[in-house]
Design a protein around this motif. Structure first.
Motif, mmCIF file in Angstrom:
data_model
loop_
_atom_site.group_PDB
_atom_site.id
_atom_site.type_symbol
_atom_site.label_atom_id
_atom_site.label_comp_id
_atom_site.label_asym_id
_atom_site.label_seq_id
_atom_site.Cartn_x
_atom_site.Cartn_y
_atom_site.Cartn_z
ATOM 1 N N SER A 117 0.859 -1.253 0.019
ATOM 2 C CA SER A 117 0.062 -0.065 0.093
ATOM 3 C C SER A 117 0.942 1.159 -0.139
ATOM 4 O O SER A 117 0.440 2.261 -0.763
ATOM 5 C CB SER A 117 -0.927 0.234 1.291
ATOM 6 O OG SER A 117 -1.686 -1.135 1.317
ATOM 7 N N ARG A 131 1.445 3.192 -3.705
ATOM 8 C CA ARG A 131 0.377 4.409 -3.424
ATOM 9 C C ARG A 131 0.246 5.126 -4.887
ATOM 10 O O ARG A 131 1.429 5.509 -5.390
ATOM 11 C CB ARG A 131 0.691 5.159 -2.052
ATOM 12 C CG ARG A 131 1.592 6.191 -2.201
ATOM 13 C CD ARG A 131 2.273 6.388 -0.959
ATOM 14 N NE ARG A 131 3.737 6.121 -0.878
ATOM 15 C CZ ARG A 131 4.473 7.179 -0.948
ATOM 16 N NH1 ARG A 131 4.449 8.292 -0.762
ATOM 17 N NH2 ARG A 131 5.766 6.652 -1.162
ATOM 18 N N PRO A 132 -0.715 5.606 -5.398
ATOM 19 C CA PRO A 132 -1.999 5.880 -4.702
ATOM 20 C C PRO A 132 -2.846 4.529 -5.162
ATOM 21 O O PRO A 132 -4.001 4.535 -4.728
ATOM 22 C CB PRO A 132 -2.584 7.037 -4.877
ATOM 23 C CG PRO A 132 -2.038 7.484 -6.154
ATOM 24 C CD PRO A 132 -0.554 6.877 -6.244
ATOM 25 N N SER A 164 -6.831 1.274 -3.233
ATOM 26 C CA SER A 164 -7.852 1.930 -3.707
ATOM 27 C C SER A 164 -9.080 0.954 -3.925
ATOM 28 O O SER A 164 -8.921 -0.208 -4.002
ATOM 29 C CB SER A 164 -7.620 2.916 -4.840
ATOM 30 O OG SER A 164 -7.159 1.994 -5.771
ATOM 31 N N ARG A 165 -10.094 1.598 -3.669
ATOM 32 C CA ARG A 165 -11.396 0.837 -4.293
ATOM 33 C C ARG A 165 -11.308 0.117 -5.605
ATOM 34 O O ARG A 165 -11.726 -1.010 -5.664
ATOM 35 C CB ARG A 165 -12.693 1.878 -3.841
ATOM 36 C CG ARG A 165 -13.903 0.818 -3.649
ATOM 37 C CD ARG A 165 -15.159 1.894 -3.681
ATOM 38 N NE ARG A 165 -16.104 1.119 -4.393
ATOM 39 C CZ ARG A 165 -16.958 0.222 -3.780
ATOM 40 N NH1 ARG A 165 -16.749 -0.139 -2.458
ATOM 41 N NH2 ARG A 165 -17.686 -0.329 -4.490
#
Lengths: 326, 329
Positions: free
Chosen positions: B37, B41-42, B46-47
């Motif tokens: 993570s 990132r990002p 994330s969903r």
């Protein structure tokens, strides 16, 4: 066991192996295909059959050794592909390494893959199928390092390696195969290595207790298999005229079918090269016959898988010692 | 008396170590997740990444859960990938013919049962080594898939099929994840709470002793293969639904990922040992790893190298630990 075998003559012993059945199958197939297709029994076609099985023949020479020793090698197709594409890259315009060096590099690649397989299998003690399944994926991935190059083979010696016909009829690749099979048969029959290999395949623990260097001999068998992979890779690029990373994909299925059909027992200890050679001709004739009879390409895949299952089922039934209860 | 006591104490110790292994795997998982993570990132956390990743993981997970049962019983099934390819083609083809969705699902699952039965027959009745048998059938299933679809991808759109892979329950939880949870619960209960599971462990540890103590070894193995075929075709349905297309290449090379995650989870290749929760951890770890590599924009072929290396490394560590344990005794 020994007594029973001594009771029969050499000829009777030969009859007890699966080889006569194979010859019978082959004769039946010849008749069927000749009746079914006019183009089957022509010199042109037979030349094609014999030249086409070069790669599988060379590969099965090594796999037979490994399987007699109770091992297994699924990485052959990838190894041949790797040796092939690296040699092809070395022969590319602008690089053009001398031919003997290419041979040496190819053989070094094959042998080192075999060595790695052998070391992992014997020293770490992983199941050979799992090991070579892993190395299969790794080596195939490595082949794609050169995916963008698309090298062509312009070297005349390499071109001729897999394409010449002796006396315009007999493919030179068949001579390689026969030579390899004869030499390996002699090694199996008359050297200590060969006898030890059969002993290991028959009963590994027994072999260890009898003072045989089991690990060393197994590693050598994998190196031999790797060596033949590199030769097969060179023949591949010679016959196809270029180097591509996907060459040799799926060869393991075909070679496995050939070797098991040829009477090499899964688990080791039994097998001879005469059977493997006849099985090689049979499998290649089936492939060729399916092409002549216009069988769709995807159905051929099913037939090949079914053939493997059939062959190993027969192998299992033949070698079942008594009623299996569990 | 002393012997019995020491035996029980080692058994308890073993239980504890096994529990610990799974816990260690979950700790590794958490660390990896946090690390990825951070590095990725990002995009990673994330969903948009996690939900598809979980969906993709779901069919791998349910197949791995059931294959764990097969492997604990001492057998293996390499044909699950081919099964998935064939099921995908069959589903798409039947939908194209205009059959109702529920009927297609039933036919596809029955197909899976048939494939499982064939594998089971080969292994139990004919007596073929299951590795060899299922490598053969792997090619057969995939070949039939190619034959059915003529090598092309077929669009598979149907409300029922769509729901299997892309539906939501309570509008939040994706349906495949429900399936994943259900299958892990089911296999966990079977393996840890039922007589059936005890039998599977016993067979894996010693088939002859199990046979002599009255277990119908062949039947247990056969039903395991049936279950495995069924689950693989369910996985095929999920994959068809996720990709909205049925193509014969579906599930290619999946056996590599599934077998490595199962062995990573602590299941022994020879059978007799293994934990369903360990498999769950193994599946999560490897899926996260491969997802991370994809996010870091690494070629598929190089991911293949990683997959092969992971398989060998995982099995090596397992074998080395086994050898060390043997030496300790």
């Amino acid at each position: 066991m020994e007594k029973i075998e001594r009771k029969y003559s050499a000829f009777m012993n030969f009859l007890r192996t699966p080889t006569p059945t194979l010859i019978g199958i082959y004769i039946v197939m010849l008749v069927l295909f000749t009746l079914a297709s006019r183009n089957f029994l022509t010199i042109q076609n037979l030349k094609g059959i014999f030249n086409n099985f070069a790669v599988f023949g060379i590969l099965s020479a090594g796999v037979t050794i490994v399987m007699i020793g109770g091992g297994f090698d699924l990485a052959i197709g990838s190894t041949a592909g790797l040796a092939g594409i690296v040699s092809a890259v070395l022969l590319m315009k602008g690089i053009e390494v001398p031919t003997p060096v290419v041979f040496l590099v190819a053989i070094a690649i094959g042998c080192s893959v075999g060595l790695i397989n052998g070391l992992i299998i014997t020293k770490v003690g992983i199941n050979p199928i799992i090991t070579t399944l892993g190395t299969l994926a790794v080596i195939r991935g490595v082949c794609y390092f050169w995916a963008d190059l698309n090298p062509r083979i312009l070297n005349v010696f390499i071109q001729n390696l897999g394409r010449i016909y002796v006396g315009n009829v007999f493919p030179i690749t068949t001579i390689y195969i026969i030579a390899a099979f004869v030499i390996l048969s002699l090694i199996l029959k008359f050297t200590r290595f060969g006898r030890d290999l059969f002993t290991i395949g028959g009963n590994e623990n027994l072999a260890r207790l009898a003072g045989i260097h089991v690990d060393r001999i197994k590693i050598i068998s994998y190196v031999i298999s790797g060596f033949f992979c590199s030769i097969a890779g060179l023949i591949l690029i010679s016959q196809l005229g270029s180097g591509r990373p996907e060459y040799g994909t799926g060869a393991e299925l075909e070679v496995l079918t050939i070797v098991v059909l040829g009477g090499v027992v899964v688990g080791g200890g039994k097998g001879n090269y005469l059977g493997v050679f006849i099985a090689l001709v049979i499998i290649q004739t089936i492939s060729n016959g399916m092409v002549l009879l216009d069988v769709p390409v995807y159905i051929r895949m099913v037939v090949k898988g079914a053939l493997l299952v059939l062959v190993i089922s027969i192998d299992a039934l033949r070698n079942r010692k008594n009623l299996q209860l569990y | 008396m002393d012997e019995i006591e020491s035996a029980t104490s080692t058994a308890v110790k073993k239980q504890k170590t096994r529990f610990n292994n799974t816990v260690i795997l979950f700790i590794i998982l958490a660390v990896m997740f946090a690390l990825f993570s951070y590095i990725g990132r990002p995009f990673f956390f994330s969903r948009l990444n996690l939900i598809p990743m979980l969906n993709n993981l779901s069919f791998i997970g349910i197949v791995a859960a059931v294959l764990t049962m097969v492997m604990i019983s001492g057998e293996i099934d390499f044909s699950v990938g081919g099964n998935i390819g064939l099921t995908a083609c069959l589903t798409a083809l039947l939908l194209e013919r205009g059959l109702p969705g529920w009927l297609v699902v039933i036919i596809a699952l029955c197909g899976g049962l048939l494939m499982g039965a064939f594998n089971g027959m080969l292994v139990t009745v004919v007596g073929v080594n299951s590795i060899m048998a299922t490598i053969g059938t792997m090619f057969i299933w995939r070949g039939i898939g190619y034959t059915l679809s003529n090598g092309e991808s077929i669009l598979a759109m149907n409300p029922v099929i769509d729901f299997i892979g892309r539906g939501f329950i309570f509008r939040v939880i994706p349906f495949p994840i429900i399936l994943l949870v259900v299958f892990f619960l089911l296999t966990y209960v079977i393996m840890n709470q039922s007589k059936w599971g005890r039998r599977i462990y016993a067979i894996g540890a010693n088939p002859i002793a199990s046979f002599l103590s009255g277990i119908n070894v062949k039947r247990v193995k056969f039903i395991n293969f049936l279950f495995c075929g069924f689950t693989a075709s369910l996985g095929g349905l999920i994959l068809t639904s996720l990709s909205a297309v049925g193509m014969p290449q579906h599930g290619q090379g999946l056996e590599l990922v599934i077998v490595s995650s199962i062995i990573l989870g602590g299941t022994a290749l020879g059978g007799g040992k293994g934990q369903i929760l360990g498999t769950l951890a193994g599946v999560l770890i490897l899926s996260i790893l491969y997802n991370f590599l994809t996010i870091m924009n690494i070629y598929y072929f190089y991911i293949q190298i990683v997959q092969g290396t992971v398989l060998i490394l995982v099995v090596s560590t397992y074998e080395i630990r086994q050898a060390m344990a043997r030496r300790r005794i």
